[in-house]
Design an enzyme around this catalytic site. Sequence first.
Site, PDB file in Angstrom:
ATOM      1  N   ASP A 429      37.220   6.420  39.679  1.00 36.16           N
ATOM      2  CA  ASP A 429      36.356   7.594  39.562  1.00 36.16           C
ATOM      3  C   ASP A 429      36.548   8.530  40.762  1.00 36.16           C
ATOM      4  O   ASP A 429      37.163   8.162  41.764  1.00 36.16           O
ATOM      5  CB  ASP A 429      34.900   7.111  39.478  1.00 36.16           C
ATOM      6  CG  ASP A 429      33.952   8.219  39.070  1.00 36.16           C
ATOM      7  OD1 ASP A 429      34.404   9.215  38.485  1.00 36.16           O
ATOM      8  OD2 ASP A 429      32.738   8.084  39.352  1.00 36.16           O
ATOM      9  N   GLU A 432      39.495  13.367  41.741  1.00 37.12           N
ATOM     10  CA  GLU A 432      40.082  14.727  41.561  1.00 37.12           C
ATOM     11  C   GLU A 432      40.820  15.189  42.812  1.00 37.12           C
ATOM     12  O   GLU A 432      41.774  15.945  42.658  1.00 37.12           O
ATOM     13  CB  GLU A 432      38.981  15.721  41.173  1.00 37.12           C
ATOM     14  CG  GLU A 432      38.399  15.483  39.791  1.00 37.12           C
ATOM     15  CD  GLU A 432      37.563  14.216  39.689  1.00 37.12           C
ATOM     16  OE1 GLU A 432      36.915  13.855  40.680  1.00 37.12           O
ATOM     17  OE2 GLU A 432      37.597  13.582  38.630  1.00 37.12           O
ATOM     18  N   ASP A 505      31.527  13.599  33.125  1.00 34.99           N
ATOM     19  CA  ASP A 505      30.059  13.656  33.040  1.00 34.99           C
ATOM     20  C   ASP A 505      29.581  14.666  32.009  1.00 34.99           C
ATOM     21  O   ASP A 505      29.195  15.793  32.332  1.00 34.99           O
ATOM     22  CB  ASP A 505      29.488  13.992  34.418  1.00 34.99           C
ATOM     23  CG  ASP A 505      29.792  12.889  35.428  1.00 34.99           C
ATOM     24  OD1 ASP A 505      30.154  11.774  35.006  1.00 34.99           O
ATOM     25  OD2 ASP A 505      29.678  13.160  36.635  1.00 34.99           O
TER      26      ASP A 505
HETATM   27  C1  GLC Z   1      30.493   9.972  38.574  1.00 35.98           C
HETATM   28  C2  GLC Z   1      31.116   9.430  37.312  1.00 35.98           C
HETATM   29  C3  GLC Z   1      30.096   8.637  36.540  1.00 35.98           C
HETATM   30  C4  GLC Z   1      29.554   7.520  37.432  1.00 35.98           C
HETATM   31  C5  GLC Z   1      28.956   8.100  38.700  1.00 35.98           C
HETATM   32  C6  GLC Z   1      28.498   7.033  39.683  1.00 35.98           C
HETATM   33  O1  GLC Z   1      29.553  10.924  38.256  1.00 35.98           O
HETATM   34  O2  GLC Z   1      31.670  10.439  36.520  1.00 35.98           O
HETATM   35  O3  GLC Z   1      30.678   8.113  35.376  1.00 35.98           O
HETATM   36  O4  GLC Z   1      28.601   6.787  36.746  1.00 35.98           O
HETATM   37  O5  GLC Z   1      29.914   8.926  39.339  1.00 35.98           O
HETATM   38  O6  GLC Z   1      29.531   6.206  40.059  1.00 35.98           O
END
Ligand code: GLC
Length: 818
Positions: A429, A432, A505
């Site tokens: 995650d 980017e 998200d």
């Molecule tokens: C980011 C991710 C989401 C995750 C969050 C906490 O927003 O896109 O999927 O739950 O971080 O880790």
Amino acid sequence: MAKDLTKQQDSDTLSTTQVLEEGVHHVNNPVLDLPEIVKNYLGPVTGYHQENNNYYFTDGGASVEVKVVSDEIIRVRLAPKGQFLEDFSYAVPQSDQHVAVYNFEEDQQAYRVKTNTVTCVIRKADFLIAFEDREGKEYNKDYSPMHWEENPDFGGYYVYCTKAAQANEAFYGLGDKPTNLNIRGKRFVNWNSDTYSFQFNQDPLYRSIPFYIGLHEGDAYGIFFDNTFKTYFDFAAEAHDQTSFWSEGGELQYYYIHGPHMMDVVKRYHSITGTHYLPPLWALGYHQCRWSYYPESKVRDLARNFRERNIPCDAIYLDIDYMDGYRCFTWNKRYFPDPKKMIKDLADDGFHTVVIIDPGIKVDENYWVFKEGKKNRYFCRRGDDYFMEGYVWPGRCQFPDFTNQEVREWWGGLFKGLVEAGVAGVWNDMNEPAVFGRGTFPNDVRHNFDGYRGSHRKAHNVYGMQMVRATYEGLKTLFQKKRPFTITRAAYAGTQRYASVWTGDNVATWEHLRLGALQLQRLSVSGMPFCGTDIGGFSGEPDAELFTRWIQFGVFSPFMRAHSAGDTAEREPWSFGPEHEALNRKFIELRYKLLPYIYSVFWEHSKYGFPILRPLTMVEQRLESNIPREEEFCFGDKLLVSPVLSPGQQHKTVYLPAGDWYYYWNDSRFEGGKEHEVKTPMDEMPIFVKAGTVLPEYPVMQHVYEKKIESLKLLVYHAVQETNSYMYEDHGDTFAYEQQIYLEKRFVVKGTSNSLKIKQFVDGLYSERYDTYDLHLVSLPFNVKRIVVDDKPAVAKQDSQGRYVVTVPKDFKNIIVT
Ligand code: GLC
């Protein structure tokens, strides 16, 4: 003070490439002295030379390389001052394919580089480049000669290519852009961005896939602009007759990929950028995620609920709270005192545990990962040599430079502890990369770029890809024989070699459900086949109806995972009361029944590069009337689905492509080539099976390895036209398939008004998990009198739906039903 601690010396020298790209001549700064920005266009061609399958043309100053990559793929590169950059690409590991024949012609007007399929025409007078098929039909041509301008920011070049947009030409691709399927009339930018609660038409989002498909008069071609800098695309938006793509740096380098079928364009795009590896079978089951399930008792409760309520599930996710203060590769021992035991117990109950990992490493002198990274100089540094620091979940962080092979190896090895604890998959995650407050890294951050050093301008869009590559390669080594499962949020073209993706998200609204259907189709035609949305929507609260309709769409999302933000109400399949629990169960069960088909479609992707989801335009690309049909798509080539994407919808108009189709829920036959009005009560969504299909189904299981299958169900749909269906089977989670330990089965069905013939051809070395097939003969247009299986008579029964059912040996060759 902090900065002094982190400062390190860098004695590396810069390559010529870097000088060109980064404008190291900033030192004397001739660029800033330019009175105004001037666009330079290629002038008339003055000469050429050839080296192997590369042809070089020049206008006396600039140089253009035309490279025959394969019969159907030609690469074009521009060197404004005659000097090409190093031939290195993260997207294309190997740009030389086998080329049977190509030849070169020259006449008064033009040069022609020809393969068996494509001709690249380079016009002498103005350096315009065009691509034609064998018959001389023009598929794509320059509107103006390739051009460039000095980049005032760093002295490299902005590079531009402007193509003619034909009247009525439609455009597809470009990854997960949250907009209509046909992107004509729109402009986009590629710059990976953390875009919480993104909206329709928002741009850019998390991924950069600079690949598009043009479709004109039923013929398709693709353009892949392999440039990792911030790139831009304009599809006849500013000028109705032009399509342009350009970049803030790097090289103008693109691949022309010939069709004429869109399916072939995508397949050929995969031939250069790679396909998704065959995922483990369990990864195709239902996944349950939430930010976050903790402590351990909560996770165990979740698992128990799934099993007690008989709702199938193969994976449970641990979001950031499993870590100690959000330090990657650690456990919060208060919440998870014995992770190994918990994961083992979950595994014994058929659950795989997937954990999240972020790139930000907490600056903490007592944290081994930080200490190792610091000691070995693995973290990214700014132009002035200070470490790149930013705030993410753990607070102040530094970030590994994943564009460095040594760093990737280190990162891959860090998973040892998690793998020993039993973790089966890793969710990558915030790559980017996302940084709180400032969005991402500043442009001056330096990256190794696998030896072709560059700043963050060049590395930004591949940062996430290289992170998940490191994760994937590390897991592959640590698992040894088992297939890893990885998922990533950020990506660049080629990331499909290492990971699945989710759309980030999203929001719990009907608009987002619809957007998800568009994004997944778009990702599929853009070379990212294993994709999914956060089922139910990440932020906000879905009502019961929206959640169930999203689960239904999820059955036909290549990646099926429910996920929700921490500040929302609990979001499990049973969270909306008993009526919806039953509905959600029914559809998750459907996913499990369809697994042998879904797995076979993944195999077709992995081996041949066909997309998993196929927009209707791709199925019948000659019909312009299909262009606006965005809500329905095929999953593989046998199932057509039209998910319900609006509240209170009682019926839906569904167009069926030419040929006969059967309604999955009641076997009734529908004629293709026209629209039908289909009822859509909550417990149904429109699913159609192509006539002639042999559709394998597993019995309902709570997880993919729950049961030994005694006899595999094959639904055989009658058709007059001879029809092939493929089924792929193997161990499900090893790499033995790379040694041919698998089975590829081909079923051939051909019927008449009073007969049905089924043949089977089997190739491969694997032994199935069952001994017989139960053939369910669907909608026969005659009453069965006789069934002969390999010359021996067999007896059929009729099931509750009136289908004839006959049990036959799994190695049958020939069945005749009259
Ligand atoms: C980011 C991710 C989401 C995750 C969050 C906490 O927003 O896109 O999927 O739950 O971080 O880790």
